[in-house]
Design an enzyme around this catalytic site. Sequence first.
Site, PDB file in Angstrom:
ATOM      1  N   ARG A   6       0.826  -1.200   0.000  1.00 35.02           N
ATOM      2  CA  ARG A   6       0.000   0.000   0.000  1.00 35.02           C
ATOM      3  C   ARG A   6       0.859   1.248   0.000  1.00 35.02           C
ATOM      4  NH1 ARG A   6      -2.002  -2.770   4.529  1.00 35.02           N
ATOM      5  NH2 ARG A   6      -1.098  -1.122   5.783  1.00 35.02           N
ATOM      6  N   ARG A  62       3.180   4.366 -16.542  1.00 35.43           N
ATOM      7  CA  ARG A  62       3.714   4.229 -17.909  1.00 35.43           C
ATOM      8  C   ARG A  62       5.018   5.001 -18.089  1.00 35.43           C
ATOM      9  NH1 ARG A  62       1.360  -0.026 -17.572  1.00 35.43           N
ATOM     10  NH2 ARG A  62      -0.877  -0.082 -17.913  1.00 35.43           N
ATOM     11  N   CYS A  74      -7.711   2.697 -12.347  1.00 40.63           N
ATOM     12  CA  CYS A  74      -8.022   3.835 -11.476  1.00 40.63           C
ATOM     13  C   CYS A  74      -9.472   3.750 -11.027  1.00 40.63           C
ATOM     14  CB  CYS A  74      -7.824   5.147 -12.227  1.00 40.63           C
ATOM     15  SG  CYS A  74      -6.119   5.518 -12.619  1.00 40.63           S
ATOM     16  N   GLU A  77     -12.319   6.734  -4.407  1.00 42.36           N
ATOM     17  CA  GLU A  77     -12.434   6.347  -3.003  1.00 42.36           C
ATOM     18  C   GLU A  77     -13.863   6.593  -2.524  1.00 42.36           C
ATOM     19  OE1 GLU A  77     -10.554   5.174  -0.296  1.00 42.36           O
ATOM     20  OE2 GLU A  77      -9.107   4.603  -1.811  1.00 42.36           O
ATOM     21  N   ARG A  89      -4.241   6.959  -3.588  1.00 46.69           N
ATOM     22  CA  ARG A  89      -3.826   5.714  -2.925  1.00 46.69           C
ATOM     23  C   ARG A  89      -3.452   4.689  -3.983  1.00 46.69           C
ATOM     24  NH1 ARG A  89      -8.000   7.822   0.265  1.00 46.69           N
ATOM     25  NH2 ARG A  89      -7.632   7.773   2.508  1.00 46.69           N
ATOM     26  N   TYR A 107       3.791   6.049   2.774  1.00 46.91           N
ATOM     27  CA  TYR A 107       2.855   7.161   2.896  1.00 46.91           C
ATOM     28  C   TYR A 107       3.652   8.456   2.836  1.00 46.91           C
ATOM     29  CZ  TYR A 107      -0.509   3.618   4.010  1.00 46.91           C
ATOM     30  OH  TYR A 107      -1.319   2.509   3.924  1.00 46.91           O
ATOM     31  N   ARG A 115      -1.584   6.407   8.251  1.00 45.00           N
ATOM     32  CA  ARG A 115      -0.989   5.266   8.956  1.00 45.00           C
ATOM     33  C   ARG A 115       0.295   5.672   9.645  1.00 45.00           C
ATOM     34  NH1 ARG A 115      -2.649  -0.055   8.071  1.00 45.00           N
ATOM     35  NH2 ARG A 115      -1.386  -0.320   9.944  1.00 45.00           N
TER      36      ARG A 115
END
Length: 120
Positions: A6, A62, A74, A77, A89, A107, A115
């Site tokens: 992530r 790319r 894509c 959220e 994200r 992050y 987080r």
Amino acid sequence: MIRGVRGATTIEENVEQEIVPSTETLIREMIAVNDIEAENVASVFISVTDDIDAAFPAKALRNIEGWTYVPVMCMREIPVKNSLKSCIRVMIHHNTEKSQTEIKHIYLEKAISLRPDLQV
């Protein structure tokens, strides 16, 4: 074993000149710290908050040599009240021998607040 890596970052302005480079920086960091090779990647999911619509952040993938054939998608959220705005994200699904605890999630920018327990 397929593991998920992530990552998240934020942008200041909803423009392609910020969306694509910010996403590329995040993905390159995710790749580097986790020793990810494109050939071992099953797929990449990239989500954005509702306030990002000036470009597809997947364009960033790319720009990375060797990642031409990696499937990327894509999506939006869930618009949760009071959630972090202007956030991108990324979830990379890749084959690895690493354990869950060896995976390094990344992050950046204001997304660090998502987080803080994973920060080194």
